[in-house]
Scaffold this motif. Structure first.
Motif, PDB file in Angstrom:
ATOM      1  N   ALA A   1       0.829  -1.206   0.000  1.00 24.35           N
ATOM      2  CA  ALA A   1       0.000   0.000   0.000  1.00 24.35           C
ATOM      3  C   ALA A   1       0.863   1.255   0.000  1.00 24.35           C
ATOM      4  O   ALA A   1       0.553   2.242  -0.684  1.00 24.35           O
ATOM      5  N   ASN A   2       1.968   1.227   0.756  1.00 22.43           N
ATOM      6  CA  ASN A   2       2.869   2.380   0.802  1.00 22.43           C
ATOM      7  C   ASN A   2       3.547   2.601  -0.547  1.00 22.43           C
ATOM      8  O   ASN A   2       3.716   3.747  -0.999  1.00 22.43           O
ATOM      9  N   LEU A   3       3.954   1.491  -1.219  1.00 21.42           N
ATOM     10  CA  LEU A   3       4.571   1.628  -2.541  1.00 21.42           C
ATOM     11  C   LEU A   3       3.586   2.203  -3.539  1.00 21.42           C
ATOM     12  O   LEU A   3       3.930   3.077  -4.360  1.00 21.42           O
ATOM     13  N   SER A   4       2.349   1.698  -3.484  1.00 24.16           N
ATOM     14  CA  SER A   4       1.319   2.213  -4.388  1.00 24.16           C
ATOM     15  C   SER A   4       1.059   3.686  -4.125  1.00 24.16           C
ATOM     16  O   SER A   4       0.899   4.487  -5.064  1.00 24.16           O
ATOM     17  N   ASN A   5       1.029   4.052  -2.841  1.00 23.56           N
ATOM     18  CA  ASN A   5       0.803   5.451  -2.494  1.00 23.56           C
ATOM     19  C   ASN A   5       1.943   6.333  -2.999  1.00 23.56           C
ATOM     20  O   ASN A   5       1.722   7.463  -3.454  1.00 23.56           O
ATOM     21  N   SER A   6       3.170   5.815  -2.939  1.00 23.35           N
ATOM     22  CA  SER A   6       4.326   6.581  -3.416  1.00 23.35           C
ATOM     23  C   SER A   6       4.221   6.830  -4.921  1.00 23.35           C
ATOM     24  O   SER A   6       4.509   7.931  -5.422  1.00 23.35           O
ATOM     25  N   VAL A   7       3.803   5.775  -5.666  1.00 17.33           N
ATOM     26  CA  VAL A   7       3.626   5.931  -7.116  1.00 17.33           C
ATOM     27  C   VAL A   7       2.556   6.968  -7.413  1.00 17.33           C
ATOM     28  O   VAL A   7       2.716   7.843  -8.278  1.00 17.33           O
ATOM     29  N   LYS A   8       1.440   6.866  -6.682  1.00 12.98           N
ATOM     30  CA  LYS A   8       0.359   7.822  -6.884  1.00 12.98           C
ATOM     31  C   LYS A   8       0.796   9.240  -6.565  1.00 12.98           C
ATOM     32  O   LYS A   8       0.377  10.201  -7.224  1.00 12.98           O
ATOM     33  N   GLN A   9       1.657   9.388  -5.570  1.00 11.73           N
ATOM     34  CA  GLN A   9       2.146  10.703  -5.180  1.00 11.73           C
ATOM     35  C   GLN A   9       3.006  11.305  -6.290  1.00 11.73           C
ATOM     36  O   GLN A   9       2.915  12.510  -6.597  1.00 11.73           O
ATOM     37  N   VAL A  10       3.837  10.443  -6.903  1.00 17.85           N
ATOM     38  CA  VAL A  10       4.684  10.923  -8.013  1.00 17.85           C
ATOM     39  C   VAL A  10       3.806  11.379  -9.176  1.00 17.85           C
ATOM     40  O   VAL A  10       4.031  12.428  -9.793  1.00 17.85           O
ATOM     41  N   VAL A  11       2.781  10.568  -9.497  1.00 16.51           N
ATOM     42  CA  VAL A  11       1.870  10.932 -10.582  1.00 16.51           C
ATOM     43  C   VAL A  11       1.152  12.235 -10.275  1.00 16.51           C
ATOM     44  O   VAL A  11       1.013  13.121 -11.130  1.00 16.51           O
ATOM     45  N   ALA A  12       0.689  12.383  -9.012  1.00 10.65           N
ATOM     46  CA  ALA A  12      -0.002  13.610  -8.621  1.00 10.65           C
ATOM     47  C   ALA A  12       0.904  14.816  -8.745  1.00 10.65           C
ATOM     48  O   ALA A  12       0.485  15.906  -9.173  1.00 10.65           O
ATOM     49  N   ASP A  13       2.178  14.635  -8.364  1.00 10.67           N
ATOM     50  CA  ASP A  13       3.141  15.740  -8.471  1.00 10.67           C
ATOM     51  C   ASP A  13       3.325  16.149  -9.929  1.00 10.67           C
ATOM     52  O   ASP A  13       3.408  17.352 -10.261  1.00 10.67           O
ATOM     53  N   LYS A  14       3.406  15.149 -10.828  1.00  8.61           N
ATOM     54  CA  LYS A  14       3.558  15.446 -12.256  1.00  8.61           C
ATOM     55  C   LYS A  14       2.337  16.201 -12.783  1.00  8.61           C
ATOM     56  O   LYS A  14       2.458  17.162 -13.557  1.00  8.61           O
ATOM     57  N   LEU A  15       1.161  15.754 -12.402  1.00  6.97           N
ATOM     58  CA  LEU A  15      -0.066  16.428 -12.848  1.00  6.97           C
ATOM     59  C   LEU A  15      -0.127  17.851 -12.314  1.00  6.97           C
ATOM     60  O   LEU A  15      -0.552  18.772 -13.023  1.00  6.97           O
ATOM     61  N   GLU A  16       0.303  18.024 -11.060  1.00  7.49           N
ATOM     62  CA  GLU A  16       0.309  19.371 -10.473  1.00  7.49           C
ATOM     63  C   GLU A  16       1.263  20.281 -11.226  1.00  7.49           C
ATOM     64  O   GLU A  16       0.967  21.467 -11.466  1.00  7.49           O
ATOM     65  N   GLN A  17       2.417  19.735 -11.622  1.00 10.51           N
ATOM     66  CA  GLN A  17       3.384  20.526 -12.392  1.00 10.51           C
ATOM     67  C   GLN A  17       2.799  20.922 -13.740  1.00 10.51           C
ATOM     68  O   GLN A  17       2.979  22.054 -14.219  1.00 10.51           O
ATOM     69  N   SER A  18       2.095  19.977 -14.369  1.00  9.34           N
ATOM     70  CA  SER A  18       1.474  20.279 -15.672  1.00  9.34           C
ATOM     71  C   SER A  18       0.418  21.360 -15.524  1.00  9.34           C
ATOM     72  O   SER A  18       0.285  22.259 -16.378  1.00  9.34           O
ATOM     73  N   LEU A  19      -0.344  21.296 -14.416  1.00  6.88           N
ATOM     74  CA  LEU A  19      -1.382  22.299 -14.193  1.00  6.88           C
ATOM     75  C   LEU A  19      -0.779  23.678 -14.009  1.00  6.88           C
ATOM     76  O   LEU A  19      -1.268  24.674 -14.563  1.00  6.88           O
ATOM     77  N   GLU A  20       0.301  23.765 -13.219  1.00  5.13           N
ATOM     78  CA  GLU A  20       0.952  25.044 -12.994  1.00  5.13           C
ATOM     79  C   GLU A  20       1.540  25.605 -14.295  1.00  5.13           C
ATOM     80  O   GLU A  20       1.488  26.814 -14.554  1.00  5.13           O
ATOM     81  N   ALA A  21       2.059  24.718 -15.108  1.00  2.00           N
ATOM     82  CA  ALA A  21       2.632  25.175 -16.392  1.00  2.00           C
ATOM     83  C   ALA A  21       1.550  25.732 -17.300  1.00  2.00           C
ATOM     84  O   ALA A  21       1.757  26.697 -18.051  1.00  2.00           O
ATOM     85  N   SER A  22       0.360  25.143 -17.257  1.00  2.00           N
ATOM     86  CA  SER A  22      -0.722  25.605 -18.131  1.00  2.00           C
ATOM     87  C   SER A  22      -1.199  26.989 -17.749  1.00  2.00           C
ATOM     88  O   SER A  22      -1.685  27.740 -18.580  1.00  2.00           O
ATOM     89  N   LYS A  23      -1.042  27.369 -16.474  1.00  2.26           N
ATOM     90  CA  LYS A  23      -1.471  28.695 -16.032  1.00  2.26           C
ATOM     91  C   LYS A  23      -0.578  29.794 -16.591  1.00  2.26           C
ATOM     92  O   LYS A  23      -0.987  30.952 -16.708  1.00  2.26           O
TER      93      LYS A  23
END
Length: 537
Positions: free
Chosen positions: A469-491
């Protein structure tokens, strides 16, 4: 001779294994010899009737039980087991109005178990230091003076007798009076008066020379004896009370060992109203077979079990007298699985916060008792000394001997950072203690080889699941960080956009006015029991 007590408040509870089988405590190789013992142990114990006229202590009750079972105290080389009876007592005016009685009784039950376990450890190995010593003066001067004193007393008595005889010859009336005077009454002043009377009589010329010489001889002997007597008394007074004999006997023992698998077979309590003393006693057993069962639980080893004619551990606990259930127990259930159980009791009266506290104490103490039944580092150190001293007394009298005793003990059982798997609550109930009439909360925890093995597997599974569960959460966190970066770039992109906004005011609802009337709360029961699928657990 029976001890009669009036008044007497007595209750004895025996927490006896109703389905106890001797094979549960005997090594496997001894099984062929168990048939007669098994038949004996399966016979129900018939406790003698307790009346107001007969008091039987808790310890004596357990000894009577052992006789009916054919069990003897100490190590049984044939059965490879050791039985120990140990009791503890405390002074108590009356359990019915002692607010701390149940806590005292539970604690003294623990002390009784510790005392029994200490004897098991002492049987295994004891380091001992002991000495007996006698000390006496090289020459007992006081004894010599005493011997001289007795001789002088005889000499004085003889001289007094001779003077009294001479008095009879010159004054018969005075001599007759003298016959009623004892030696104890013949003080120096009395004898001085007698001699003065004789001096007057013998100074006249009417007394012949022969009698005058006899009187002078008797008088001189008396005076010499009295002078010697005074000298001996003075010397004796100077050394009176000196030590004539001194003896000591001392012993010290030390025993320590890791102990696994000790269990209570029976427990009894008694209240002696006349002596205002409460006693708790335990009958404990230890064997290599019990040790093997405890070791297997602690190490996670597989145990061979086979079904037997017995109850489940929960059913067995329901048959026990909860009012006397304190300390470690061992039971082999219908599946052949050995359970090590710990029980404890605390009072449940007073405020809700006090009850909560006492239940919490009982819960932790029961867990402790279960773990101590599995494993404990035992250490017991005892010291005893007896000192005897004899001092010289009055001349002509007897010596004075005094005895002083001392006993010290430090016994400790402990576990530290011990990993225990599979321990769970098996029973909890509130009952009335029959002697104090106080409500007590009794709770029992237990662990078996099967529960320990399954709990260990569940522990592994839990950590493995958590790791995934912790490994899965870590992967999800990395994906969320990437999406957040993409969102900030779009602004920051040079994109024009127009956004129309309508402003308005949200309608508000009129406040409802509710009239509350205070109503007394009646007794009720709340139950939260949602529909569940048992397979989920």
């Amino acid at each position: 001779m029976k001890k009669i007590l009036t008044p007497l408040a007595l209750a004895i509870g025996l927490a006896i294994l109703p389905a106890a089988n001797a094979a549960d405590f005997i090594a496997k190789e001894a099984d062929p010899a168990l048939e007669a013992v098994a038949e004996l142990t399966e016979q129900p114990y018939q406790q003698q009737e307790i009346t107001e006229e007969v008091y039987v202590s808790a310890e004596d009750q357990l000894r009577d039980l052992m006789k009916t079972r054919g069990w003897g105290q100490g190590w049984d080389a044939n059965k490879k087991r050791i039985f120990v009876v140990h009791s503890e007592s405390f002074d108590n005016e009356d359990p019915t109005y002692d607010d701390s009685f149940i806590a005292k009784r539970s604690m003294f039950s623990t002390l009784a178990v510790m005392g029994a376990k200490a004897k098991v450890v002492e049987f295994m190995r004891t380091q001992m230091t002991a000495a007996d010593q006698l000390s006496a003066p090289g020459t007992n001067v006081y004894a010599e003076l005493n011997e001289q004193f007795l001789k002088i007393q005889k000499k004085i008595a003889s001289s007094e007798k001779a003077l009294a005889k001479l008095l009879a010859e010159v004054d018969a009336a005075e001599a007759e009076k003298l016959k009623g005077v004892t030696l104890e009454d013949r003080t120096k002043a009395f004898m001085d008066a007698l001699i003065k009377r004789l001096d007057t009589a013998y100074s006249s010329g009417d007394i012949e020379e022969k009698k005058r010489k006899a009187y002078q001889k008797a008088k001189t002997r008396y005076e010499e004896a009295m002078a010697e007597h005074e000298d001996i008394v003075a010397k004796a007074e100077a050394i009176k009370g000196s030590v004539a004999l001194e003896a000591t006997s001392a012993v010290e023992t030390l025993a320590k060992a890791p102990l696994m698998g000790t269990s209570i077979l029976a427990q009894a309590e008694s209240w002696n109203a006349e002596e205002e003393r409460y006693e708790v006693a335990v009958l404990t057993v230890w064997s290599p077979k019990l040790e093997e069962g405890a070791k297997a639980i602690l190490t996670g080893e597989e145990q061979d079990t086979k079904p037997k004619k017995a109850l489940s551990v929960q059913e067995w606990l329901d048959t026990q007298d909860a009012a006397t259930l304190v300390g470690p127990r061992s039971y082999v259930d219908n599946k052949g699985d050995r359970w090590f159980i710990g029980a404890y009791a605390m009072p449940v009266s007073g405020s809700s916060s006090k009850i909560r506290k006492n239940k919490g104490i009982a819960d932790l103490m029961a867990k402790k008792e279960a773990v101590m039944a599995l494993y404990s580092d035992m250490e017991t150190q005892k010291q005893a000394e007896i000192a005897l001293q004899t001092r010289s007394g009055e001349l002509g009298g007897k010596d004075h001997t005094e005895v002083a005793t001392s006993f010290a003990e430090t016994t400790r059982q402990a576990v530290e950072n011990r990993q225990v798997n599979g321990m769970s609550q098996l029973m909890s109930k509130t009952v009335t203690h029959p002697i104090s009439n106080e409500k007590i909360y009794v709770i029992a925890y237990g662990v078996s080889g099967q529960s320990a093995a399954e709990a260990l597997k569940l522990s592994y599974s839990t950590y493995q699941s958590a790791t995934k569960a912790n490994l899965s959460n870590s992967v999800k966190q990395v994906v969320a960080d990437k999406l957040e970066q993409s969102l900030e770039a779009s602004k920051k992109a040079d994109v024009e956009a127009s956004v129309g906004t309508d402003s308005g005011v949200m309608p508000t609802k009129a406040a409802n006015t509710v009239s509350h009337k205070k109503v007394a709360t009646s007794s009720n029961t709340l139950l939260n029991a949602p529909t569940i699928d048992e397979d989920d657990f």
